[in-house]
Write a protein that holds these residues in place. Structure first.
Motif, PDB file in Angstrom:
ATOM      1  N   CYS A 145     -21.380   0.814  26.703  1.00 36.66           N
ATOM      2  CA  CYS A 145     -21.331  -0.402  25.900  1.00 36.66           C
ATOM      3  C   CYS A 145     -20.708  -1.567  26.678  1.00 36.66           C
ATOM      4  N   HIS A 147     -19.758  -4.438  24.997  1.00 35.04           N
ATOM      5  CA  HIS A 147     -18.982  -5.274  24.079  1.00 35.04           C
ATOM      6  C   HIS A 147     -17.483  -5.114  24.355  1.00 35.04           C
ATOM      7  N   CYS A 149     -14.838  -5.100  22.258  1.00 34.78           N
ATOM      8  CA  CYS A 149     -14.055  -4.897  21.036  1.00 34.78           C
ATOM      9  C   CYS A 149     -12.653  -4.404  21.410  1.00 34.78           C
ATOM     10  N   PHE A 151     -10.186  -2.879  19.999  1.00 38.50           N
ATOM     11  CA  PHE A 151      -9.609  -1.604  19.547  1.00 38.50           C
ATOM     12  C   PHE A 151     -10.302  -0.381  20.149  1.00 38.50           C
ATOM     13  N   CYS A 152     -11.356  -0.592  20.930  1.00 36.87           N
ATOM     14  CA  CYS A 152     -12.263   0.517  21.226  1.00 36.87           C
ATOM     15  C   CYS A 152     -12.134   1.054  22.657  1.00 36.87           C
ATOM     16  N   ILE A 154     -14.257   3.409  23.826  1.00 39.93           N
ATOM     17  CA  ILE A 154     -15.524   4.034  24.224  1.00 39.93           C
ATOM     18  C   ILE A 154     -16.028   3.557  25.586  1.00 39.93           C
ATOM     19  N   GLN A 189     -24.286   3.191  21.439  1.00 41.85           N
ATOM     20  CA  GLN A 189     -23.080   2.471  21.040  1.00 41.85           C
ATOM     21  C   GLN A 189     -23.502   1.201  20.318  1.00 41.85           C
ATOM     22  N   TYR A 226     -25.418  -3.659  16.154  1.00 40.45           N
ATOM     23  CA  TYR A 226     -24.279  -4.577  16.283  1.00 40.45           C
ATOM     24  C   TYR A 226     -24.620  -5.880  15.562  1.00 40.45           C
ATOM     25  N   ARG A 265     -14.948  -9.461  18.129  1.00 41.90           N
ATOM     26  CA  ARG A 265     -16.259  -8.970  17.650  1.00 41.90           C
ATOM     27  C   ARG A 265     -17.366  -9.980  17.907  1.00 41.90           C
TER      28      ARG A 265
HETATM   29  S1  SF4 Z   1     -16.767  -0.618  18.814  1.00 40.10           S
HETATM   30 FE1  SF4 Z   1     -18.860  -0.120  19.357  1.00 40.10          FE
HETATM   31  S2  SF4 Z   1     -19.680  -2.053  20.066  1.00 40.10           S
HETATM   32 FE2  SF4 Z   1     -17.480  -2.281  20.156  1.00 40.10          FE
HETATM   33  S3  SF4 Z   1     -16.874  -1.648  22.232  1.00 40.10           S
HETATM   34 FE3  SF4 Z   1     -16.760   0.166  20.926  1.00 40.10          FE
HETATM   35  S4  SF4 Z   1     -18.734   1.186  21.185  1.00 40.10           S
HETATM   36 FE4  SF4 Z   1     -18.962  -0.945  21.867  1.00 40.10          FE
END
Ligand code: SF4
Length: 432
Positions: A145, A147, A149, A151-152, A154, A189, A226, A265
């Motif tokens: 991903c 993006h 974000c 908090f993430c 991933i 994602q 998204y 976001r």
């Molecule tokens: S919340 Fe989803 S869109 Fe945002 S960084 Fe994490 S995986 Fe990517």
């Protein structure tokens, strides 16, 4: 005669991990390993872990410790740990749990097979040993991903966005359709970012159009869309393509401008509401699923109330909530975790209580309507299925009395709704 090694794969976490395990299982089959669904029957246990949030990490650690206990009692001979938790914390895990034989990352098939004395059948990587009831399969269209974000974690575990080619996905879907798949659940994602790296344009709509032409595929369902820069041609494809479920999973995470900004976001409250209204206006009978995070650092009672009012006003058909989990090396880590756990829990319960009432009301309005049902199994006195309104594993079900007549799970039937509760529907088989 060399006995075949017995191997068991334990899968934790999200549907993307499920697809990774299904690919690995197929490769293990192709290497003539003896697959066991029960880990206690296996010589080697492979744990495909999740490292998303605290609760998921705990579950992964507990699963590893169970395997360690089984190894200490001589049942399991070898433990292999792979997936997101291992990708993220390999060095710490190696020190803390030396009983694990080897740690691998995500999509690390080649090295896992080598460890088991096998080899990767590259040309058959699109093949999978599907774990859901055979009529339904996830299709992971990209990994990683782009993006930001806050908090993430991933992107730390899965890297940047990388689409699979249309040819690869068509071949994989043809394999799935030959193996009885009728419902294809598109995951990533961010599914709306599909193609931007490979084709210099986001062409999820074109991909869906191609997949919908594959014989046997009757339902295509879009998950993990998204909200910002939602592709216009995707709205048209969902609206006009009969094989596409009028269903969109679109995680929003919050609605307060202040929180959305801090979460990075890339969308405002007004833009979010405009998009959702456009989707509802343009796609008749659309079912919207979303997820929210409560207890994000600095979330005030007023901002949480704004979220409650929005959910009450907008009435999503499907909704889930997570409590904020402070994750190392993420953008919001420095904000600390000021909202107490019990307040997070209270907010999660309040929001889910609002949703439970909305869902109960919406379900009761479906009494008397006819729905196309994909029947999956029989449980007690009922056949259990799903309509286009229900994604696998996360949404409600449709229950049809088994006395209604002969039904073969794995097929579609038309049924009329005669009752409902807050999450499920009860329906009678429509006689042809
Ligand atoms: S919340 Fe989803 S869109 Fe945002 S960084 Fe994490 S995986 Fe990517």
């Amino acid at each position: 005669m060399k006995t075949r090694e017995k191997v068991s794969v334990i899968t934790l976490g999200c549907a993307k991990n499920t697809v990774d395990s299904e690919r690995l299982l197929r490769q293990l089959q192709l290497n003539n390993l003896d697959l066991r669904s029960n880990p206690t029957e296996a010589d080697t246990v492979i744990i495909n872990t999740c490292g998303f949030i605290e609760a998921a990490k705990e579950e992964s650690i507990n699963t590893i410790m169970n395997a360690v206990a089984s190894k200490k009692s001589g049942i399991t001979k070898r433990i292999i740990v792979a997936g997101c938790l291992s990708q993220r914390y390999k060095n710490d895990l190696q020190q803390e749990i030396p009983e694990v034989d080897v740690f691998f990352g995500t999509e690390d098939y080649e090295r896992i097979l080598k460890e088991l004395g096998g080899e990767l059948k590259k040309n058959l990587l699109g093949e999978r040993a599907v774990s859901l009831p055979s009529q339904t399969a996830y299709l992971k269209i990209s990994e990683g991903c782009d993006h930001p974000c806050s908090f993430c974690a991933i992107p730390i575990m899965r890297g940047l966005h990388k689409s699979k080619s249309i040819e690869e996905l068509v071949a994989e879907t043809e394999f799935l359709a030959r193996n009885n798949t009728k419902e294809l659940v598109l995951i990533a994602q961010d599914t709306t970012d599909y193609g931007k790296d490979l084709y210099n344009t986001r062409n999820i709509a074109e991909l869906i159009a191609r997949l919908s032409k594959i014989k046997g595929i009757e339902w295509i369902r879009l998950m993990y869309a998204y909200p910002s820069r939602f592709p216009e041609d995707l709205i048209d494809e969902i609206k006009n393509n009969d094989k596409v479920c009028k269903y969109i999973d679109i995680p929003l995470q919050h609605i307060s401008d202040n929180i959305l900004k801090s979460m990075r976001r890339g969308i405002t409250s007004r833009q979010t509401k405009e998009l959702l209204s456009q989707l509802r206006n343009e796609i008749p009978s659309l079912v919207l699923r979303t997820t929210f995070i409560v207890g994000y650092p600095g979330e005030t009672e007023k901002e949480f109330q704004e979220l409650c009012d929005f959910v009450e006003e907008f009435k999503f058909e499907r909704m889930g909530t997570f409590t904020y989990s402070q994750e190392a090396n993420t953008g919001s880590y420095e904000l600390g975790d000021p909202v107490p756990e019990e307040v997070k829990k209270q907010r999660q319960n309040r929001l889910m209580e609002i949703q439970r009432e909305i869902s109960a009301e919406q379900n009761s309005q479906l009494i008397g309507s006819e729905l196309k049902i994909l029947v999956e199994s029989i449980e007690g006195d009922f056949y259990v299925g799903r309509s286009y309104r229900d994604a696998p594993e996360v949404d409600g079900e449709v229950l049809i009395p088994s006395s209604d007549g002969k039904i073969i799970p794995g097929n579609f039937y038309t049924a009329e709704v005669y009752d409902s509760d807050e999450y499920d529907l009860f329906a009678r088989l429509k006689k042809n």
